[in-house]
Scaffold this motif. Structure first.
Motif, PDB file in Angstrom:
ATOM      1  N   ARG A   1       0.815  -1.224   0.000  1.00 10.44           N
ATOM      2  CA  ARG A   1       0.000   0.000   0.000  1.00 10.44           C
ATOM      3  C   ARG A   1       0.840   1.262   0.000  1.00 10.44           C
ATOM      4  NH1 ARG A   1      -4.885  -1.402   4.293  1.00 10.44           N
ATOM      5  NH2 ARG A   1      -5.643  -3.267   3.216  1.00 10.44           N
ATOM      6  N   LEU A   2       1.959   1.250   0.694  1.00 11.61           N
ATOM      7  CA  LEU A   2       2.808   2.438   0.736  1.00 11.61           C
ATOM      8  C   LEU A   2       3.640   2.610  -0.530  1.00 11.61           C
ATOM      9  CD1 LEU A   2       4.198   2.643   4.375  1.00 11.61           C
ATOM     10  CD2 LEU A   2       2.476   4.076   3.289  1.00 11.61           C
ATOM     11  N   GLY A   3       3.792   1.553  -1.302  1.00 10.72           N
ATOM     12  CA  GLY A   3       4.586   1.642  -2.520  1.00 10.72           C
ATOM     13  C   GLY A   3       6.075   1.511  -2.300  1.00 10.72           C
ATOM     14  N   ASN A   4       6.505   1.051  -1.120  1.00 11.42           N
ATOM     15  CA  ASN A   4       7.936   0.885  -0.871  1.00 11.42           C
ATOM     16  C   ASN A   4       8.394  -0.557  -0.999  1.00 11.42           C
ATOM     17  OD1 ASN A   4       6.519   0.069   1.414  1.00 11.42           O
ATOM     18  ND2 ASN A   4       8.202   0.554   2.792  1.00 11.42           N
ATOM     19  N   ILE A   5       7.475  -1.483  -1.196  1.00 17.68           N
ATOM     20  CA  ILE A   5       7.805  -2.893  -1.369  1.00 17.68           C
ATOM     21  C   ILE A   5       7.172  -3.378  -2.677  1.00 17.68           C
ATOM     22  CG2 ILE A   5       7.557  -5.224  -0.445  1.00 17.68           C
ATOM     23  CD1 ILE A   5       9.451  -3.555   1.174  1.00 17.68           C
ATOM     24  N   LEU A   6       7.960  -4.104  -3.467  1.00 15.42           N
ATOM     25  CA  LEU A   6       7.474  -4.702  -4.706  1.00 15.42           C
ATOM     26  C   LEU A   6       7.773  -6.193  -4.670  1.00 15.42           C
ATOM     27  CD1 LEU A   6       6.375  -4.416  -7.655  1.00 15.42           C
ATOM     28  CD2 LEU A   6       8.761  -4.166  -8.363  1.00 15.42           C
ATOM     29  N   VAL A   7       6.764  -7.008  -5.002  1.00 17.17           N
ATOM     30  CA  VAL A   7       6.925  -8.460  -5.067  1.00 17.17           C
ATOM     31  C   VAL A   7       6.733  -8.887  -6.515  1.00 17.17           C
ATOM     32  CG1 VAL A   7       6.155 -10.684  -4.191  1.00 17.17           C
ATOM     33  CG2 VAL A   7       5.995  -8.652  -2.742  1.00 17.17           C
ATOM     34  N   SER A   8       7.657  -9.701  -7.011  1.00 14.67           N
ATOM     35  CA  SER A   8       7.607 -10.120  -8.410  1.00 14.67           C
ATOM     36  C   SER A   8       7.731 -11.635  -8.500  1.00 14.67           C
ATOM     37  CB  SER A   8       8.731  -9.457  -9.217  1.00 14.67           C
ATOM     38  OG  SER A   8      10.003  -9.843  -8.720  1.00 14.67           O
ATOM     39  N   GLY A   9       7.037 -12.213  -9.484  1.00 21.29           N
ATOM     40  CA  GLY A   9       7.131 -13.636  -9.794  1.00 21.29           C
ATOM     41  C   GLY A   9       7.533 -13.819 -11.238  1.00 21.29           C
ATOM     42  N   SER A  10       8.147 -14.962 -11.533  1.00 21.54           N
ATOM     43  CA  SER A  10       8.750 -15.125 -12.850  1.00 21.54           C
ATOM     44  C   SER A  10       8.560 -16.545 -13.353  1.00 21.54           C
ATOM     45  CB  SER A  10      10.243 -14.778 -12.779  1.00 21.54           C
ATOM     46  OG  SER A  10      10.916 -15.160 -13.953  1.00 21.54           O
ATOM     47  N   LYS A  11       8.975 -16.760 -14.602  1.00 24.50           N
ATOM     48  CA  LYS A  11       8.957 -18.085 -15.194  1.00 24.50           C
ATOM     49  C   LYS A  11      10.013 -18.989 -14.584  1.00 24.50           C
ATOM     50  CE  LYS A  11       6.900 -17.471 -19.763  1.00 24.50           C
ATOM     51  NZ  LYS A  11       7.133 -17.572 -21.219  1.00 24.50           N
ATOM     52  N   ASP A  12      10.991 -18.402 -13.868  1.00 23.42           N
ATOM     53  CA  ASP A  12      12.034 -19.215 -13.248  1.00 23.42           C
ATOM     54  C   ASP A  12      11.571 -19.856 -11.944  1.00 23.42           C
ATOM     55  OD1 ASP A  12      11.910 -17.087 -11.560  1.00 23.42           O
ATOM     56  OD2 ASP A  12      13.940 -16.367 -11.911  1.00 23.42           O
ATOM     57  N   THR A  13      10.276 -19.809 -11.651  1.00 24.46           N
ATOM     58  CA  THR A  13       9.601 -20.442 -10.499  1.00 24.46           C
ATOM     59  C   THR A  13       9.941 -19.757  -9.183  1.00 24.46           C
ATOM     60  OG1 THR A  13      11.287 -22.085  -9.902  1.00 24.46           O
ATOM     61  CG2 THR A  13       9.793 -22.648 -11.703  1.00 24.46           C
TER      62      THR A  13
ATOM     63  N   LEU B   1      15.337  -7.758  -1.194  1.00 23.25           N
ATOM     64  CA  LEU B   1      15.340  -8.184   0.202  1.00 23.25           C
ATOM     65  C   LEU B   1      15.607  -9.678   0.325  1.00 23.25           C
ATOM     66  CD1 LEU B   1      12.335  -6.109   1.606  1.00 23.25           C
ATOM     67  CD2 LEU B   1      14.775  -5.591   1.724  1.00 23.25           C
ATOM     68  N   PHE B   2      14.818 -10.486  -0.377  1.00 18.22           N
ATOM     69  CA  PHE B   2      15.039 -11.931  -0.321  1.00 18.22           C
ATOM     70  C   PHE B   2      14.316 -12.577  -1.498  1.00 18.22           C
ATOM     71  CE2 PHE B   2      11.605 -10.749   2.556  1.00 18.22           C
ATOM     72  CZ  PHE B   2      10.543 -11.518   2.105  1.00 18.22           C
ATOM     73  N   ARG B   3      14.694 -13.829  -1.712  1.00 16.11           N
ATOM     74  CA  ARG B   3      14.138 -14.642  -2.796  1.00 16.11           C
ATOM     75  C   ARG B   3      13.470 -15.876  -2.184  1.00 16.11           C
ATOM     76  NH1 ARG B   3      16.293 -15.255  -8.134  1.00 16.11           N
ATOM     77  NH2 ARG B   3      18.058 -13.985  -7.421  1.00 16.11           N
ATOM     78  N   LEU B   4      12.281 -16.231  -2.692  1.00 18.77           N
ATOM     79  CA  LEU B   4      11.531 -17.373  -2.182  1.00 18.77           C
ATOM     80  C   LEU B   4      11.454 -18.451  -3.259  1.00 18.77           C
ATOM     81  CD1 LEU B   4       8.581 -15.486  -0.438  1.00 18.77           C
ATOM     82  CD2 LEU B   4      10.630 -16.402   0.636  1.00 18.77           C
ATOM     83  N   ARG B   5      11.818 -19.676  -2.870  1.00 21.07           N
ATOM     84  CA  ARG B   5      11.772 -20.814  -3.779  1.00 21.07           C
ATOM     85  C   ARG B   5      10.851 -21.875  -3.197  1.00 21.07           C
ATOM     86  NH1 ARG B   5      17.826 -20.428  -3.747  1.00 21.07           N
ATOM     87  NH2 ARG B   5      18.445 -19.287  -5.622  1.00 21.07           N
ATOM     88  N   GLY B   6      10.218 -22.623  -4.062  1.00 21.99           N
ATOM     89  CA  GLY B   6       9.337 -23.688  -3.604  1.00 21.99           C
ATOM     90  C   GLY B   6       8.429 -24.202  -4.705  1.00 21.99           C
ATOM     91  N   HIS B   7       8.065 -23.333  -5.644  1.00 22.00           N
ATOM     92  CA  HIS B   7       7.223 -23.758  -6.758  1.00 22.00           C
ATOM     93  C   HIS B   7       8.069 -24.489  -7.804  1.00 22.00           C
ATOM     94  CE1 HIS B   7       3.419 -21.930  -5.614  1.00 22.00           C
ATOM     95  NE2 HIS B   7       4.065 -20.844  -5.241  1.00 22.00           N
ATOM     96  N   ARG B   8       7.399 -25.290  -8.605  1.00 23.45           N
ATOM     97  CA  ARG B   8       8.077 -26.081  -9.627  1.00 23.45           C
ATOM     98  C   ARG B   8       7.754 -25.636 -11.035  1.00 23.45           C
ATOM     99  NH1 ARG B   8       7.141 -32.208  -7.202  1.00 23.45           N
ATOM    100  NH2 ARG B   8       8.177 -31.863  -5.180  1.00 23.45           N
ATOM    101  N   ASP B   9       6.978 -24.605 -11.174  1.00 28.80           N
ATOM    102  CA  ASP B   9       6.633 -24.109 -12.506  1.00 28.80           C
ATOM    103  C   ASP B   9       6.435 -22.598 -12.424  1.00 28.80           C
ATOM    104  OD1 ASP B   9       5.983 -23.999 -15.185  1.00 28.80           O
ATOM    105  OD2 ASP B   9       4.671 -25.753 -15.108  1.00 28.80           O
ATOM    106  N   GLN B  10       6.049 -22.014 -13.523  1.00 28.73           N
ATOM    107  CA  GLN B  10       5.911 -20.563 -13.637  1.00 28.73           C
ATOM    108  C   GLN B  10       4.970 -19.987 -12.579  1.00 28.73           C
ATOM    109  OE1 GLN B  10       4.765 -19.195 -17.569  1.00 28.73           O
ATOM    110  NE2 GLN B  10       3.381 -17.692 -16.687  1.00 28.73           N
ATOM    111  N   ILE B  11       5.396 -18.863 -11.985  1.00 28.41           N
ATOM    112  CA  ILE B  11       4.549 -18.141 -11.030  1.00 28.41           C
ATOM    113  C   ILE B  11       3.492 -17.371 -11.818  1.00 28.41           C
ATOM    114  CG2 ILE B  11       4.509 -16.516  -9.114  1.00 28.41           C
ATOM    115  CD1 ILE B  11       6.147 -18.987  -8.541  1.00 28.41           C
TER     116      ILE B  11
ATOM    117  N   GLY C   1       0.105 -26.105  -9.956  1.00 30.11           N
ATOM    118  CA  GLY C   1      -1.138 -26.486  -9.297  1.00 30.11           C
ATOM    119  C   GLY C   1      -1.168 -26.236  -7.806  1.00 30.11           C
ATOM    120  N   PHE C   2      -0.168 -25.526  -7.263  1.00 29.79           N
ATOM    121  CA  PHE C   2      -0.102 -25.277  -5.820  1.00 29.79           C
ATOM    122  C   PHE C   2      -0.280 -23.791  -5.528  1.00 29.79           C
ATOM    123  CE2 PHE C   2       2.933 -29.091  -5.647  1.00 29.79           C
ATOM    124  CZ  PHE C   2       1.859 -29.963  -5.497  1.00 29.79           C
ATOM    125  N   ILE C   3      -0.889 -23.496  -4.382  1.00 30.09           N
ATOM    126  CA  ILE C   3      -0.940 -22.148  -3.811  1.00 30.09           C
ATOM    127  C   ILE C   3      -0.152 -22.201  -2.512  1.00 30.09           C
ATOM    128  CG2 ILE C   3      -2.400 -20.336  -2.844  1.00 30.09           C
ATOM    129  CD1 ILE C   3      -4.636 -21.253  -4.663  1.00 30.09           C
TER     130      ILE C   3
END
Length: 942
Positions: free
Chosen positions: A111-123, A136-146, A165-167
């Motif tokens: 809401r403040l516009g100071n944080i951006l979250v992005s997802g990619s084809k690299d899972t 800030l950090f990178r999150l891994r866990g999915h096996r296909d495109q976000i 197929g996962f959330i």
């Protein structure tokens, strides 16, 4: 002597309306969308392009755009994994992030516009800090495109969905997954969370929309019924945002928000991973498959996008007015309206602001865009109207042919549905005429008519003044693949799939509507029968030969006057798709589906050279007028510049994002135009910049090497299997930046050694007049070694700083930490920047530093100095904050409104309609409170 070539550079791009998702700006009047490698901002009312945002050297395609909640920042994701932040006030580039190894598929701001979250084809999912311009950090866990990411700011959680197929629900504080929602049998195409953050919905390749309740964000109703909240959520990421559920209409806090601390410890159950999001139910839509879901900003409407031409609108019944135990999701979400669009829906989005919640924009698959508005008076019925449609500025399908007028003032382009005529100065579409699938086109002499050969075998003549079809002739039984003007400009020659070459003359006949009005028509004069389908035709400039390429992989040369056979050019393994003859009628070049270009002599038909030119079929070749240089275009998305005399490849242009179908050369040869499968038309101008072939090849090798730095095909290491990791990515830029720092450190060490030696010499020498003056290094630009190194490090892009520091060897750490100690004692240097660099280097080289005793005094001094500087900064911030609070109180006392009162700006139009009694009560309250405020001010002044 080395021959110099002049470089072709892309100048302008037009014909594109939207190639990515589209969003509305804060005012609701502009639509922002990706167009190739550029971001286009369209004025919906005027239906014109308002602004185009791009960088000169960027070739990657825009895949996703996202606007911050306040509309001040625009984030654009690209197919190469980079993200760029733009300012919407002056349309300037603010920051560049490089972290993804695949194209960016989804983004969201807080809401403040100071944080951006992005997802990619690299899972992978990356969280970026806009203020510090770093990951800030990178999150891994999915096996296909976000496919989608959503922030839950009230509970500091992040929800991601993927094609696997996962959330997954992530805790942003611990950076770990706390819940994985399974059960989807197909890829999840999208998720969304309502503005209250109490409902989560998902869509997949079926007709079901699934919902989950988020109990941690639900609040107890005032009457005490409903579900009791199990605990109070954590402080949001942006603590300045006020949660509406905790505040009453009069501005006071609700009692329920304060009573949570009075409960016993036993009542504060910790919700388990399975209970964070509870399955609520599903609703069925009419479409066979769903590809997107969106809540509007006011939580009134849920829009569901199907894979076809429909968008369903559901009216949301708020659970506050009903008992939660007695309702189901079907009763909460009621279908109200279905919107049918002109073509397949690709993306859609609501207005970014609460004030424009009833406006939404739909991106269609046919390079067009539609804006809709839901009528507020008929919200219950879900009535809507189309407020704007953008479809005239581009084709719906591939651009199959281009042709320039004789004076280069107009351009005609054909596609499957229409013929468009463009003004080359303004690049605006001046005529758009419905037509069959146009495969080839030419301007008639005089530039008043356009002749088009179609896939159905007809030749159609269009008059530009009236934008009408004046003649339609059934010329061939199959497709008309080629259409050329005769050198004497008295007619045209057509070649089709019926193995015929037909010669036509221009004639003027009386119009059927008005006998006095003459219209242009074609009359057949000769017909030439050949052995196979005709694919391309070309006359020599001296009107002596006619070259015909056939489907049997050969090119036949005929005499123009007698139409007798002259030569047969054979050697291609697949059909010749295109050909061209030089202006001096000595050379003919042929491009084939076998990816080869052959250069022939026109007199004897001897092959001068054959070379592998492209990675796919070659669709167009064209000589530059009065030269033996030529341009080739291919389905491998590249355009290449060649020298037919030296058989040399001069330049490769990678601009299009799809197969290049058509090419049009300017009459002088100083520019050419290309049309592509990506529906864009691009102009390439010849500049005065010379081309150095060897340096260009070296640059291509560097780009190839850079692509191998982060390769998806590499083996996954143990670190890559961890859930969280650093957000940076090693690129050629970060390596070069690290080498620059290393060179600067070595230069500073040498310069400092020379300065120390010179000072020793001054102390030991009695007669100082004999010592020459010290000559500093010119490269340092008159700066001291400390200032020079500080400037070099600060020049590095903040998002690349950590990866650049990672390149530095441990041997220079001592020197660098000594300079950190020197800088931290100087008031002009940023202590935050020093702390960021030193902390990262200590983390990186922790093992070596822990066993090196020489670093102990250096790091101890650095630790003490940084703490002192931070304490000073803290005192300064506290003093400034108290001063601003004092100014705020004075403004509130002296003026009739509160300092930074949001209601003042949001309700300007409603201010005059307020009740006079309420205004009088406010004045009385202010008079009563003014005395108390003045007393507090006197104490503060003392």
């Amino acid at each position: 002597m080395v021959k110099a070539y002049l470089k072709f550079v892309q100048d302008k791009v037009f014909g594109l309306i939207s190639t990515s998702n589209s969003i509305l700006d804060g005012s609701g009047k502009l639509a922002i969308t990706g167009c190739g490698e550029r971001i286009s901002i369209w004025d919906l009312r005027k239906q014109v392009l308002n602004q185009s945002l791009y960088e000169e050297d960027i070739k990657a395609e825009v895949t996703n755009v996202c606007l911050s909640k306040d509309g001040a920042l625009l984030a654009s994701g690209y197919s190469d994994g980079s993200i760029r932040i733009w300012s919407m006030s002056d349309y300037q580039l603010q920051a560049v992030f490089n972290g993804h190894r695949g194209s960016v598929t989804t983004m969201t701001f807080n809401r403040l516009g100071n944080i951006l979250v992005s997802g990619s084809k690299d899972t992978e999912v990356i969280v970026w800090d806009i203020i510090t311009e770093s990951g800030l950090f990178r999150l891994r866990g999915h096996r296909d495109q976000i496919t989608s990411v959503k922030l839950l700011e009230r509970s500091n959680h992040l929800i991601t969905s993927s094609k696997d197929g996962f959330i997954k629900i992530w805790d942003t504080e611990t950076q770990h997954c706390i819940q994985t929602i399974v059960g989807h049998r197909n890829p999840i195409w999208g998720i969304d969370v309502n503005p209250d953050e109490t409902r989560l919905c998902s869509c997949t390749s079926d007709n079901q929309i699934r919902f989950w309740r988020i109990p941690s964000n639900e609040r107890q109703r005032e009457d005490g019924s409903g579900i009791e909240p199990k605990f109070i959520v954590n402080t949001p990421i942006n603590s300045a945002v006020i949660i509406p559920d905790e505040i009453n209409e009069d501005g006071s806090k609700k009692e329920n928000s304060n009573n949570s601390n009075n409960n016993d410890i036993d009542d504060l159950e910790i919700i388990s991973e399975e209970e964070f999001a509870k399955y609520y139910g599903s609703i069925t839509v009419k479409a066979e498959s769903v590809s997107g879901v969106r809540f509007d900003p006011t939580n009134k409407i849920l829009a569901v996008q199907s894979t076809g031409k429909f968008v369903d609108l559901f009216k949301i019944t708020h659970y506050d007015t009903m008992k939660l135990e007695e309702i189901s999701i079907v009763e909460e979400m009621r279908h109200r309206q279905t919107i049918k669009t002109s073509s397949k829906v690709r993306f859609f989005s609501f207005g970014n602001d609460i004030k424009h919640w009833n406006k939404f924009v739909i991106t269609l698959a046919g390079n067009s865009l539609e804006a809709y508005e839901i009528k507020e008076k008929e919200q219950g019925g879900g009535a809507f109207e189309v407020s704007s449609t953008l479809d005239q500025a581009g084709h719906r399908s591939d651009i199959r042919s281009l042709s320039l007028s004789s004076n280069d003032q107009m351009l005609v382009s054909t596609s499957s549905e229409s013929v468009k005529v463009w003004n080359m100065k303004s690049l605006s579409c001046i005529r758009s005429i419905a037509c069959d699938y146009g495969l080839c086109t030419v301007f008639a002499p005089g530039n008043l008519h356009v002749i088009v050969g179609t896939k159905t075998g007809t030749i159609e003549v269009f008059e530009l003044a009236s934008a009408a079809r004046v003649a339609s002739i059934k010329a061939h039984e199959g497709s008309v693949w080629s259409l050329v003007l005769t050198p004497d400009l008295r007619g045209v020659t057509s070649g089709g799939a019926d193995k015929l070459v037909k010669f036509w003359d221009f004639e003027l006949i009386a119009s059927q509507e008005n006998s006095k009005h003459k219209v242009l028509n074609l009359s057949l004069t000769k017909t030439l029968k050949v052995e196979s389908d005709v694919l391309a035709l070309k006359y020599s400039a001296d009107n002596k030969f006619l070259a015909v390429s056939l489907l049997d992989n050969t090119v036949k040369i005929f005499y123009t006057d007698t139409v007798k056979f002259h030569l047969s050019l054979y050697g291609h393994k697949l059909p010749v798709m295109c050909l061209d003859i030089s202006d001096d009628s000595t050379l003919i070049i042929t491009g084939s589906a076998d990816k080869n270009i052959k250069i022939w002599g026109l007199d004897y038909g001897d092959c001068h050279k054959s070379f592998f030119a492209h990675d796919d079929s070659i669709m167009q070749v064209s000589f530059i007028p009065s030269t033996h240089h030529f341009i080739s275009a291919s389905k491998d998305k590249r355009i290449k510049y060649w020298d037919a005399d030296k058989f040399e490849h001069i330049q490769t242009i990678e601009a299009h994002h799809g197969e290049v179908w058509s090419l049009a050369m300017g009459s002088v040869g100083d520019f050419f135009i290309s049309g592509s499968h990506d529906r864009s038309i691009r102009i390439f101008n010849q500049t005065e910049t010379p081309i150095f072939v060897e340096s260009d090849r070296q640059r291509e090798m560097e780009q190839t090497w850079e692509a191998t730095l982060e390769d998806d095909t590499r083996m996954r290491t143990k670190e890559m299997l961890e859930e969280n990791a650093a957000a940076g990515k090693q690129t050629l830029e970060t390596i070069m930046a690290g080498e620059d720092i290393l060179d600067a450190i070595e230069l500073c060490v040498q310069e400092k050694f020379k300065i120390d030696e010179y000072e020793k010499l001054l102390k030991t020498t009695k007669n100082q007049d004999e010592i020459p003056l010290y000559q500093p290094n010119i490269i340092m630009l008159g700066l001291s070694p400390s200032e020079y190194l500080w400037n070099r490090i600060n020049r590095i892009r903040p998002s690349d700083l950590e990866e650049a520091l990672r390149v530095l060897p441990f041997s220079v750490m001592r020197t660098l930490f000594e300079y950190f100690n020197l800088w931290v004692d100087q008031s002009g240097k940023s202590v935050e920047f020093i702390f960021k660099c030193s902390f990262f280097l200590i983390q990186t080289h922790q093992n070596q530093l822990s066993v090196s005793t020489e670093f102990i005094p250096i790091l101890q001094h650095l630790n003490t100095s940084i703490k002192n500087r931070l304490q000073k900064e803290r005192f300064t911030l506290g003093f400034n904050r108290s001063a601003l609070s004092f100014v705020k109180r004075e403004i509130e006392i002296n003026q009739q409104y509160k300092f930074f009162d949001s209601d003042l700006y949001l309700n300007k139009n409603n201010k005059n309609n307020k009740d006079k009694d309420s205004n009088n009560n406010k004045k009385d309250n202010k008079k009563d409170n003014k005395k108390d405020n003045e007393k507090s001010l006197k104490r503060n002044r003392k």
